[in-house]
Design an enzyme around this catalytic site. Structure first.
Site, mmCIF file in Angstrom:
data_model
loop_
_atom_site.group_PDB
_atom_site.id
_atom_site.type_symbol
_atom_site.label_atom_id
_atom_site.label_comp_id
_atom_site.label_asym_id
_atom_site.label_seq_id
_atom_site.Cartn_x
_atom_site.Cartn_y
_atom_site.Cartn_z
ATOM 1 N N SER A 87 2.709 -4.997 11.886
ATOM 2 C CA SER A 87 2.563 -5.126 13.341
ATOM 3 C C SER A 87 3.415 -4.111 14.109
ATOM 4 C CB SER A 87 2.916 -6.551 13.767
ATOM 5 O OG SER A 87 4.203 -6.910 13.315
ATOM 6 N N GLY A 92 7.346 -0.052 9.064
ATOM 7 C CA GLY A 92 8.183 -1.211 9.333
ATOM 8 C C GLY A 92 8.961 -1.632 8.099
ATOM 9 N N GLU A 122 3.235 2.140 0.289
ATOM 10 C CA GLU A 122 4.322 2.524 1.212
ATOM 11 C C GLU A 122 5.424 3.262 0.458
ATOM 12 O OE1 GLU A 122 3.903 -0.989 4.583
ATOM 13 O OE2 GLU A 122 5.064 -1.414 2.787
#
Ligand code: 5RP
Length: 231
Positions: free
Chosen positions: A33, A88, A109
């Site tokens: 998010s 994030g 990631e």
């Protein structure tokens, strides 16, 4: 804090990170998010400023969001290096070790982080902790899941198979695997636990990231603006 206030703080961090993107860069696009707000802002800059960048997504989610935002997307295999990654984290400790994988995207990631010259980690203040202490996501080959659960217990962890939401049974990652969330309590030696988990046969990647601290800058969204943490 309300969910709306928390999203606003994430937006502040994501937008501040997107301001670091420069013309011609190859950008690693994180999942989740907070990274989402960076993707949206980079897309705006592409449209409004004519910024020319290519994005390397870390998940189907970030690829779809980047395309929707108007960012040109390429595969990791198409680039020699990544200038800047914005992603994030689920937790950041005082030495900039990370726990990632809340969105089950930590394998890609970690690959993108390894290929990156610089990383901006975008978080809200709840993600900061002196030491890592949230459960560690571990992506595993389904064939070895039962064996790996026993081995995680032998290492002192409590593994919980991640279940789908609006999908019965285990979460299946973008790579076709399962995820265990493994609770080790407070982790005194993040690099040691990372190495032990990654050494288990059938483990693809664990969500402890200890090797990128030197290239990480942390942007913490706050209601009063954005705070930059450097080592
Ligand atoms: O590691 C991740 C996905 O695998 C995310 O970066 C992490 O879960 C943080 O997500 P959010 O910004 O939604 O809090």
């Amino acid at each position: 804090m309300s969910k709306q206030d928390n999203l606003e703080i994430k937006r502040v961090a994501g937008v501040a990170a997107a301001a670091e993107v420069q013309d011609g860069m190859v950008i690693g696009l994180g999942t989740g998010s907070t990274a989402h707000y960076a993707i949206l802002r980079i897309g705006e800059r592409v449209r409004e400023e004519g910024l020319s960048v290519v994005g390397v997504p870390t998940s189907y989610q970030s690829a779809m969001r980047a395309r929707a935002a108007g960012i040109r997307v390429v595969d990791l295999a198409d680039v020699d290096a990544i200038d800047l990654t914005i992603d994030g984290a689920d937790q950041v400790d005082a030495a900039f070790n990370l726990i990632k994988g809340g969105g089950a995207a930590h394998t890609r990631e970690k690959c993108v982080a390894a290929a990156s010259k610089r990383i901006i980690t975008v978080v809200d203040p709840s993600k900061l902790s002196e030491q890592l202490n949230v459960p560690v996501p571990v992506e595993v080959v389904p064939y070895a899941a039962t064996l790996i659960a026993r081995q995680v217990e032998a290492l002192g962890g409590v593994p919980v198979l991640r279940e789908g939401v609006k999908k019965d049974g285990p979460v299946i990652t973008d790579n076709g695997n399962f995820v265990f969330d493994c609770d080790f309590g407070t982790i005194a030696d993040p690099a040691g636990v990372e190495a032990q988990l990654n050494a288990l046969p059938g483990v693809l990647t664990c969500g402890i990231f200890t090797e990128f601290a030197e290239k990480i800058c942390v942007l913490v969204g706050e209601s009063s603006g954005c705070r930059t943490l450097t080592r």
